[in-house]
Design a protein around this motif. Structure first.
Motif, PDB file in Angstrom:
ATOM      1  N   GLU A  33       0.900  -1.065  -0.241  1.00 31.88           N
ATOM      2  CA  GLU A  33      -0.114   0.068   0.061  1.00 31.88           C
ATOM      3  C   GLU A  33       1.011   1.438  -0.075  1.00 31.88           C
ATOM      4  O   GLU A  33       1.788   1.187   0.611  1.00 31.88           O
ATOM      5  CB  GLU A  33      -1.057   0.107   1.356  1.00 31.88           C
ATOM      6  N   ILE A  34       0.519   2.215  -0.799  1.00 28.44           N
ATOM      7  CA  ILE A  34       1.349   3.263  -0.859  1.00 28.44           C
ATOM      8  C   ILE A  34       0.602   4.396   0.217  1.00 28.44           C
ATOM      9  O   ILE A  34      -0.683   4.561   0.176  1.00 28.44           O
ATOM     10  CB  ILE A  34       1.063   3.935  -2.371  1.00 28.44           C
TER      11      ILE A  34
ATOM     12  N   VAL B 284     -14.643   4.314  -3.090  1.00 29.47           N
ATOM     13  CA  VAL B 284     -16.029   4.418  -2.537  1.00 29.47           C
ATOM     14  C   VAL B 284     -16.125   5.401  -1.643  1.00 29.47           C
ATOM     15  O   VAL B 284     -17.321   6.246  -1.775  1.00 29.47           O
ATOM     16  CB  VAL B 284     -15.812   2.913  -1.751  1.00 29.47           C
ATOM     17  N   TYR B 285     -15.421   5.691  -0.624  1.00 32.46           N
ATOM     18  CA  TYR B 285     -15.295   7.085   0.114  1.00 32.46           C
ATOM     19  C   TYR B 285     -14.115   7.269   0.525  1.00 32.46           C
ATOM     20  O   TYR B 285     -13.180   6.587   0.584  1.00 32.46           O
ATOM     21  CB  TYR B 285     -16.373   6.899   1.381  1.00 32.46           C
ATOM     22  N   GLY B 286     -13.828   8.767   0.133  1.00 31.91           N
ATOM     23  CA  GLY B 286     -12.292   9.331   0.646  1.00 31.91           C
ATOM     24  C   GLY B 286     -11.521   8.902  -0.509  1.00 31.91           C
ATOM     25  O   GLY B 286     -11.881   8.527  -1.783  1.00 31.91           O
ATOM     26  N   HIS B 287     -10.143   8.777  -0.130  1.00 34.79           N
ATOM     27  CA  HIS B 287      -9.082   8.448  -1.331  1.00 34.79           C
ATOM     28  C   HIS B 287      -9.401   6.935  -1.592  1.00 34.79           C
ATOM     29  O   HIS B 287      -9.561   5.950  -0.633  1.00 34.79           O
ATOM     30  CB  HIS B 287      -7.827   8.810  -0.992  1.00 34.79           C
ATOM     31  N   PRO B 288      -9.287   6.347  -2.710  1.00 36.68           N
ATOM     32  CA  PRO B 288      -9.137   4.974  -3.081  1.00 36.68           C
ATOM     33  C   PRO B 288      -7.798   4.387  -2.554  1.00 36.68           C
ATOM     34  O   PRO B 288      -7.014   5.157  -2.660  1.00 36.68           O
ATOM     35  CB  PRO B 288      -9.363   4.979  -4.531  1.00 36.68           C
ATOM     36  N   PRO B 289      -8.080   3.084  -2.353  1.00 33.73           N
ATOM     37  CA  PRO B 289      -6.691   2.409  -1.972  1.00 33.73           C
ATOM     38  C   PRO B 289      -5.562   2.528  -3.263  1.00 33.73           C
ATOM     39  O   PRO B 289      -6.259   1.909  -4.431  1.00 33.73           O
ATOM     40  CB  PRO B 289      -6.914   1.110  -1.604  1.00 33.73           C
ATOM     41  N   ARG B 290      -4.450   2.609  -2.946  1.00 39.10           N
ATOM     42  CA  ARG B 290      -3.397   2.692  -3.998  1.00 39.10           C
ATOM     43  C   ARG B 290      -2.246   1.763  -3.780  1.00 39.10           C
ATOM     44  O   ARG B 290      -1.876   1.864  -2.459  1.00 39.10           O
ATOM     45  CB  ARG B 290      -2.919   3.926  -4.291  1.00 39.10           C
TER      46      ARG B 290
END
Length: 136
Positions: free
Chosen positions: A54-55, A125-131
């Motif tokens: 995860e970044i 979905v909400y907030g920043h997407p996982p990257r």
């Protein structure tokens, strides 16, 4: 669409139990969206978690992500598998692909080295997407 690259990506980063089905879907113009939908909510079951890094946030700058990928061995060009039709199935400059994928809201795989290194952005979905960086 580059079947050779997409096959390497699937065999390197997708769970073994669904690899054949994902390749069938990616290579079919009618089913391609089905393969991309697998990267929505269930991406942790679709992708091999052991290769997902995860970044850390803040992580929404395409330039910063490009620099990070280059530190891991990425070159100037990449290949995109994406819900964004502007880049899907195309060879592109890395920064151009990231500018279209980062913040798009739907999943993208930006392939830097087909069987070793990619960038994955999940559905927002909400907030920043996982990257994530996908690295073998």
């Amino acid at each position: 669409m580059n079947k050779e690259i997409e096959e390497k990506v699937v065999k390197s980063f997708f769970a073994k139990r669904i690899q054949e089905r994902v390749m069938f879907e990616l290579f079919s113009s009618k089913k391609r969206d089905d393969a991309l939908h697998r990267l929505n909510h269930t991406y942790t079951k679709t992708l091999k978690e052991e290769y997902m890094i995860e970044i850390p946030k803040p992580n929404s700058c395409a330039d910063d992500i490009a620099k990070l990928l280059k530190q891991h061995g990425a070159g100037k060009q990449c290949y995109a598998i994406s819900f964004n039709e502007d880049i899907d199935g195309k060879d592109l400059p890395l920064l151009t692909a990231l500018e279209h994928a980062v913040g798009y809201g739907f999943p993208s795989l930006i392939v830097c080295i087909p069987n070793k290194l990619a960038y994955f952005e999940a559905e927002q979905v909400y907030g920043h997407p996982p990257r994530y960086i996908l690295k073998r």
